[in-house]
Write a protein that holds these residues in place. Structure first.
Motif, PDB file in Angstrom:
ATOM      1  N   VAL A  13       0.838  -1.201   0.000  1.00 13.74           N
ATOM      2  CA  VAL A  13       0.000   0.000   0.000  1.00 13.74           C
ATOM      3  C   VAL A  13       0.876   1.255   0.000  1.00 13.74           C
ATOM      4  O   VAL A  13       1.796   1.378   0.806  1.00 13.74           O
ATOM      5  N   ILE A  14       0.606   2.151  -0.943  1.00 14.87           N
ATOM      6  CA  ILE A  14       1.241   3.471  -0.914  1.00 14.87           C
ATOM      7  C   ILE A  14       0.163   4.544  -1.112  1.00 14.87           C
ATOM      8  O   ILE A  14      -0.959   4.230  -1.504  1.00 14.87           O
ATOM      9  N   HIS A  15       0.519   5.783  -0.811  1.00 11.46           N
ATOM     10  CA  HIS A  15      -0.448   6.885  -0.893  1.00 11.46           C
ATOM     11  C   HIS A  15      -0.016   7.906  -1.940  1.00 11.46           C
ATOM     12  O   HIS A  15       1.130   8.361  -1.926  1.00 11.46           O
ATOM     13  N   ILE A  16      -0.948   8.236  -2.818  1.00  8.32           N
ATOM     14  CA  ILE A  16      -0.686   9.253  -3.842  1.00  8.32           C
ATOM     15  C   ILE A  16      -1.619  10.434  -3.600  1.00  8.32           C
ATOM     16  O   ILE A  16      -2.844  10.271  -3.568  1.00  8.32           O
ATOM     17  N   VAL A  17      -1.036  11.603  -3.410  1.00  5.45           N
ATOM     18  CA  VAL A  17      -1.851  12.816  -3.265  1.00  5.45           C
ATOM     19  C   VAL A  17      -2.117  13.373  -4.657  1.00  5.45           C
ATOM     20  O   VAL A  17      -1.201  13.489  -5.477  1.00  5.45           O
ATOM     21  N   GLY A  18      -3.371  13.684  -4.916  1.00  8.30           N
ATOM     22  CA  GLY A  18      -3.740  14.339  -6.169  1.00  8.30           C
ATOM     23  C   GLY A  18      -4.157  15.763  -5.854  1.00  8.30           C
ATOM     24  O   GLY A  18      -5.037  15.975  -5.020  1.00  8.30           O
ATOM     25  N   LEU A  19      -3.498  16.736  -6.460  1.00  3.36           N
ATOM     26  CA  LEU A  19      -3.845  18.148  -6.203  1.00  3.36           C
ATOM     27  C   LEU A  19      -4.352  18.818  -7.469  1.00  3.36           C
ATOM     28  O   LEU A  19      -3.909  18.496  -8.580  1.00  3.36           O
ATOM     29  N   GLY A  20      -5.261  19.757  -7.267  1.00  7.71           N
ATOM     30  CA  GLY A  20      -5.779  20.511  -8.412  1.00  7.71           C
ATOM     31  C   GLY A  20      -6.714  19.695  -9.279  1.00  7.71           C
ATOM     32  O   GLY A  20      -6.895  19.987 -10.462  1.00  7.71           O
TER      33      GLY A  20
ATOM     34  N   ALA B 190       3.145  10.636  -1.775  1.00  6.70           N
ATOM     35  CA  ALA B 190       3.073  11.133  -0.395  1.00  6.70           C
ATOM     36  C   ALA B 190       4.152  10.488   0.484  1.00  6.70           C
ATOM     37  O   ALA B 190       4.526   9.340   0.275  1.00  6.70           O
ATOM     38  N   HIS B 191       4.611  11.250   1.457  1.00  6.12           N
ATOM     39  CA  HIS B 191       5.531  10.803   2.520  1.00  6.12           C
ATOM     40  C   HIS B 191       6.342   9.540   2.166  1.00  6.12           C
ATOM     41  O   HIS B 191       6.147   8.477   2.789  1.00  6.12           O
ATOM     42  N   PRO B 192       7.262   9.652   1.206  1.00  7.09           N
ATOM     43  CA  PRO B 192       7.973   8.461   0.703  1.00  7.09           C
ATOM     44  C   PRO B 192       8.709   7.641   1.763  1.00  7.09           C
ATOM     45  O   PRO B 192       8.861   6.428   1.577  1.00  7.09           O
ATOM     46  N   THR B 193       9.128   8.272   2.846  1.00  8.44           N
ATOM     47  CA  THR B 193       9.907   7.495   3.822  1.00  8.44           C
ATOM     48  C   THR B 193       9.032   6.806   4.873  1.00  8.44           C
ATOM     49  O   THR B 193       9.538   6.235   5.834  1.00  8.44           O
ATOM     50  N   LYS B 194       7.739   6.854   4.691  1.00  7.20           N
ATOM     51  CA  LYS B 194       6.863   6.241   5.712  1.00  7.20           C
ATOM     52  C   LYS B 194       6.351   4.865   5.318  1.00  7.20           C
ATOM     53  O   LYS B 194       5.416   4.361   5.947  1.00  7.20           O
ATOM     54  N   TYR B 195       6.930   4.257   4.292  1.00  3.03           N
ATOM     55  CA  TYR B 195       6.419   2.955   3.853  1.00  3.03           C
ATOM     56  C   TYR B 195       7.258   1.770   4.333  1.00  3.03           C
ATOM     57  O   TYR B 195       7.080   0.654   3.865  1.00  3.03           O
TER      58      TYR B 195
ATOM     59  N   THR C 145      13.334   0.361   1.893  1.00  5.90           N
ATOM     60  CA  THR C 145      14.688   0.899   1.751  1.00  5.90           C
ATOM     61  C   THR C 145      14.670   1.937   0.622  1.00  5.90           C
ATOM     62  O   THR C 145      13.740   1.953  -0.187  1.00  5.90           O
ATOM     63  N   PHE C 146      15.707   2.766   0.561  1.00  2.00           N
ATOM     64  CA  PHE C 146      15.776   3.737  -0.535  1.00  2.00           C
ATOM     65  C   PHE C 146      15.932   3.037  -1.885  1.00  2.00           C
ATOM     66  O   PHE C 146      15.489   3.554  -2.904  1.00  2.00           O
ATOM     67  N   THR C 147      16.540   1.874  -1.877  1.00  2.00           N
ATOM     68  CA  THR C 147      16.662   1.114  -3.133  1.00  2.00           C
ATOM     69  C   THR C 147      15.273   0.777  -3.655  1.00  2.00           C
ATOM     70  O   THR C 147      14.960   0.984  -4.831  1.00  2.00           O
ATOM     71  N   LYS C 148      14.421   0.287  -2.766  1.00  3.29           N
ATOM     72  CA  LYS C 148      13.042  -0.061  -3.167  1.00  3.29           C
ATOM     73  C   LYS C 148      12.264   1.196  -3.532  1.00  3.29           C
ATOM     74  O   LYS C 148      11.525   1.225  -4.515  1.00  3.29           O
ATOM     75  N   LEU C 149      12.465   2.239  -2.750  1.00  4.69           N
ATOM     76  CA  LEU C 149      11.769   3.500  -2.990  1.00  4.69           C
ATOM     77  C   LEU C 149      12.090   4.048  -4.377  1.00  4.69           C
ATOM     78  O   LEU C 149      11.228   4.592  -5.078  1.00  4.69           O
TER      79      LEU C 149
ATOM     80  N   PRO D  27       6.324  16.381   8.800  1.00  7.06           N
ATOM     81  CA  PRO D  27       6.822  16.243  10.164  1.00  7.06           C
ATOM     82  C   PRO D  27       7.520  14.898  10.386  1.00  7.06           C
ATOM     83  O   PRO D  27       7.068  13.871   9.889  1.00  7.06           O
ATOM     84  N   GLY D  28       8.602  14.953  11.102  1.00  7.97           N
ATOM     85  CA  GLY D  28       9.292  13.723  11.470  1.00  7.97           C
ATOM     86  C   GLY D  28      10.364  13.299  10.491  1.00  7.97           C
ATOM     87  O   GLY D  28      11.183  12.433  10.791  1.00  7.97           O
ATOM     88  N   ILE D  29      10.408  13.899   9.296  1.00  2.00           N
ATOM     89  CA  ILE D  29      11.441  13.500   8.328  1.00  2.00           C
ATOM     90  C   ILE D  29      12.808  13.966   8.832  1.00  2.00           C
ATOM     91  O   ILE D  29      12.931  15.070   9.371  1.00  2.00           O
ATOM     92  N   THR D  30      13.811  13.108   8.678  1.00  9.31           N
ATOM     93  CA  THR D  30      15.159  13.505   9.123  1.00  9.31           C
ATOM     94  C   THR D  30      15.800  14.359   8.027  1.00  9.31           C
ATOM     95  O   THR D  30      15.468  14.220   6.848  1.00  9.31           O
ATOM     96  N   PRO D  31      16.744  15.238   8.413  1.00 10.44           N
ATOM     97  CA  PRO D  31      17.438  16.053   7.403  1.00 10.44           C
ATOM     98  C   PRO D  31      18.095  15.168   6.341  1.00 10.44           C
ATOM     99  O   PRO D  31      18.049  15.483   5.147  1.00 10.44           O
ATOM    100  N   ASP D  32      18.643  14.064   6.758  1.00 18.87           N
ATOM    101  CA  ASP D  32      19.297  13.139   5.837  1.00 18.87           C
ATOM    102  C   ASP D  32      18.306  12.625   4.778  1.00 18.87           C
ATOM    103  O   ASP D  32      18.583  12.653   3.576  1.00 18.87           O
TER     104      ASP D  32
END
Ligand code: AMP
Ligand code: MN
Ligand code: MN
Ligand code: MN
Length: 278
Positions: free
Chosen positions: A74-81, A190-195, A198-202, A222-227
């Motif tokens: 499951v992933i989330h896609i935001v649709g705007l406009g 949406a929020h790519p690091t919340k799934y 790994t970054f490889t999969k992302l 909120p909560g995302i690290t600078p890295d």
């Protein structure tokens, strides 16, 4: 382009948020927000009402956060406009509403099979007219005394991979991006690091997202690290994706986040607002 104070990801009672769309607008005013996109899960009912009733200076952007599948996850896609009157979008959303009801029934059966109380009716009542989701079940379980708090409900029963996280045939990523585009909107991962990927999969997700017409990446929330933020900025640049950001605000009681609050975007890049405000 000098960007206004914006929040492009938040929720109201039309899905799993605590505030009505109008209450949310009041908070946006308090927090000096100029541009607000309401992105309820799998519905545009809240933002429709808001656009109809908006008498403030705040610019409201139509939006929704769509549940979909990439390789069975499951992933989330935001649709705007998006055009709120789009027939294909509305048909698509009514299918999602049915899926959510079907899932709720299965979810309550799963919870009962684990010896928990049947909270279907209560969760449905908590959701009211809104999109019913796992947070309504978490709250119902808490109110029944089955868990100490909602966090624990996710940790034990409803979170990714738990028995109450019932697998559903959500639409595929490509279908989701297509419907957003057909409704004249911009698709944003949406929020790519919340799934829990790994970054490889992302990167594989993002490659597919781009292939099917996705145009932007949320790079701050909120909560995302600078890295991780810098990592996402780099991926956005490599894939020529627009940048987006938002609080994913749900409720004032979540003290760690507020409407309009997320770390600032640290690097220049083309922003999704440049498209949405023109
Ligand atoms: P659903 O759309 O029904 O699958 O529910 C997803 C929503 O549940 C997210 O948008 C969050 O609001 C909430 N959520 C997901 N995971 C957690 C968690 N671990 N703790 C609290 N809330 C969560
Ligand atoms: Mn939510
Ligand atoms: Mn989400
Ligand atoms: Mn969200």
């Amino acid at each position: 382009m000098e960007l206004p104070h914006y929040d492009l990801h938040c929720h109201s009672t039309a899905s799993d948020g605590a505030l009505s769309p109008i209450e949310l607008l009041g908070l946006a005013k308090n927090n000096n927000i100029d541009v607000l996109a309401l992105t309820d899960h799998d519905t545009v009912a809240g933002v429709k009402a808001l656009q109809a009733e908006n008498s403030s200076e705040i610019k409201i952007i139509s939006g929704t956060e769509l549940t979909c599948l990439w390789n069975g996850r499951v992933i989330h896609i935001v649709g705007l406009g998006v055009d709120l009157e789009s027939d294909c979008l509305n048909l698509y959303l009514s299918n999602l509403a049915n899926l959510r009801i079907e899932r709720s029934k299965k979810m309550s059966q799963q919870l009962v099979s684990m010896g928990l109380p049947d909270v279907f009716d209560q969760a449905k009542q908590l959701a009211g007219e809104g999109s019913i989701g796992r947070p309504h079940f978490a709250r119902a379980l808490r109110e029944q005394g089955a868990v100490a708090n909602e966090q624990q409900a996710f940790k034990k029963y409803l979170g990714i991979g738990k028995k109450g996280d019932v697998k559903m045939a959500w639409p595929e990523l490509s279908e989701t991006v297509s419907v957003i585009k057909a409704a004249g909107g911009i698709a944003i991962l949406a929020h790519p690091t919340k799934y829990k990927m790994t970054f490889t999969k992302l990167r594989l997700v993002i490659a597919d997202f781009v292939k099917c017409g996705g145009e932007a990446l949320e790079v701050s929330y909120p909560g995302i690290t600078p890295d991780h933020h810098y990592h996402l900025l780099r991926i956005a640049k490599e894939n020529d994706l627009l940048l987006s950001a938002g609080s994913d605000f749900h409720a004032p009681s979540q003290g760690w986040t507020d409407l309009g609050k997320y770390p600032p975007i640290r690097v220049e890049g083309r922003h999704v607002l440049e498209r949405l405000l023109n």
